[in-house]
Enzyme design. Structure first.
Site, short mmCIF file in Angstrom:
data_model
loop_
_atom_site.label_atom_id
_atom_site.label_comp_id
_atom_site.label_asym_id
_atom_site.label_seq_id
_atom_site.Cartn_x
_atom_site.Cartn_y
_atom_site.Cartn_z
N HIS A 127 0.96 -1.15 -0.01
CA HIS A 127 0.00 -0.19 0.01
C HIS A 127 0.93 1.31 0.07
O HIS A 127 1.81 1.21 0.65
CB HIS A 127 -0.73 -0.03 1.17
CG HIS A 127 -0.38 -0.10 2.55
ND1 HIS A 127 0.21 1.06 3.23
CD2 HIS A 127 -0.14 -1.16 3.35
CE1 HIS A 127 0.72 0.76 4.32
NE2 HIS A 127 0.49 -0.39 4.45
N ASP A 139 -5.48 3.83 -3.06
CA ASP A 139 -5.13 4.11 -1.84
C ASP A 139 -5.97 5.29 -1.41
O ASP A 139 -5.80 6.60 -1.53
CB ASP A 139 -3.54 4.57 -1.62
CG ASP A 139 -3.14 4.89 -0.20
OD1 ASP A 139 -4.07 5.10 0.61
OD2 ASP A 139 -2.17 5.29 -0.08
N TYR A 191 7.37 13.28 -15.29
CA TYR A 191 8.60 12.56 -15.40
C TYR A 191 9.40 12.17 -14.16
O TYR A 191 9.83 11.23 -13.82
CB TYR A 191 9.71 13.06 -16.54
CG TYR A 191 9.05 13.19 -17.67
CD1 TYR A 191 8.61 11.81 -18.44
CD2 TYR A 191 9.23 14.29 -18.63
CE1 TYR A 191 7.87 11.86 -19.69
CE2 TYR A 191 8.80 14.21 -19.99
CZ TYR A 191 8.39 13.05 -20.68
OH TYR A 191 7.68 13.07 -21.67
#
Length: 157
Positions: free
Chosen positions: A24, A70, A120
């Protein structure tokens, strides 16, 4: 079709291994064909770079069908957006609509844009990279893994 029942055949053994190995809070990057996936993957937690020869929206649909998000984090889903002052090309808008629809089949999470150059940087912090053959631009998404609750669904606060 795949060799397992009730499992999308796009979820290859390599993809399932990545998703299962994540804890998680870990993030997985799903990219288009033009993304520098091999370079970015070399900087990720596992260094894994899996290539799926299909468009991005069905891959997002397949992954979101098994990956808990999450909900203890403010943002569970990030996507690449153009840098300030640059317009999203028409085909980029098309793919954004398509991957949003795929996500909505499984989650009500909001999608948070990250400008291209910052995306990125965030990508290199991911667990692994799954690259698709999507040719439409800006089809790059980061999903943050959550917890499967006692009911088998995404655990929410």
């Amino acid at each position: 079709m795949g060799l397992l029942k009730n499992l999308d055949p796009l979820l290859t053994a390599d993809v399932l291994h990545i998703l299962r190995s994540m804890g998680h809070g870990d993030k997985v990057l799903i990219t288009d064909i033009n993304f520098p996936a091999a370079e970015v993957a070399s900087k990720t937690t596992t260094g894994k770079h899996v290539i799926l020869t299909t468009d991005l929206p069905p891959v997002i649909d397949a992954i979101c069908s098994v990956l808990p998000l999450d909900y203890f984090s403010e943002h569970q889903i990030h996507y690449m957006s153009p840098d300030a002052g640059i317009d999203l090309p028409g085909s980029g808008g098309e793919v954004k609509s398509a991957f949003t629809t795929a996500i909505r089949k499984h989650s009500d999470s909001s999608l948070t844009p990250i400008e291209r150059m910052n995306f990125y940087e965030e990508s290199r912090k991911c667990f692994a990279v799954i690259q698709t053959h999507e040719r439409r631009p800006y089809a790059n998404i980061i999903l943050q893994k959550g917890v499967v609750g006692p009911d088998g669904g995404d655990l929410k606060p």
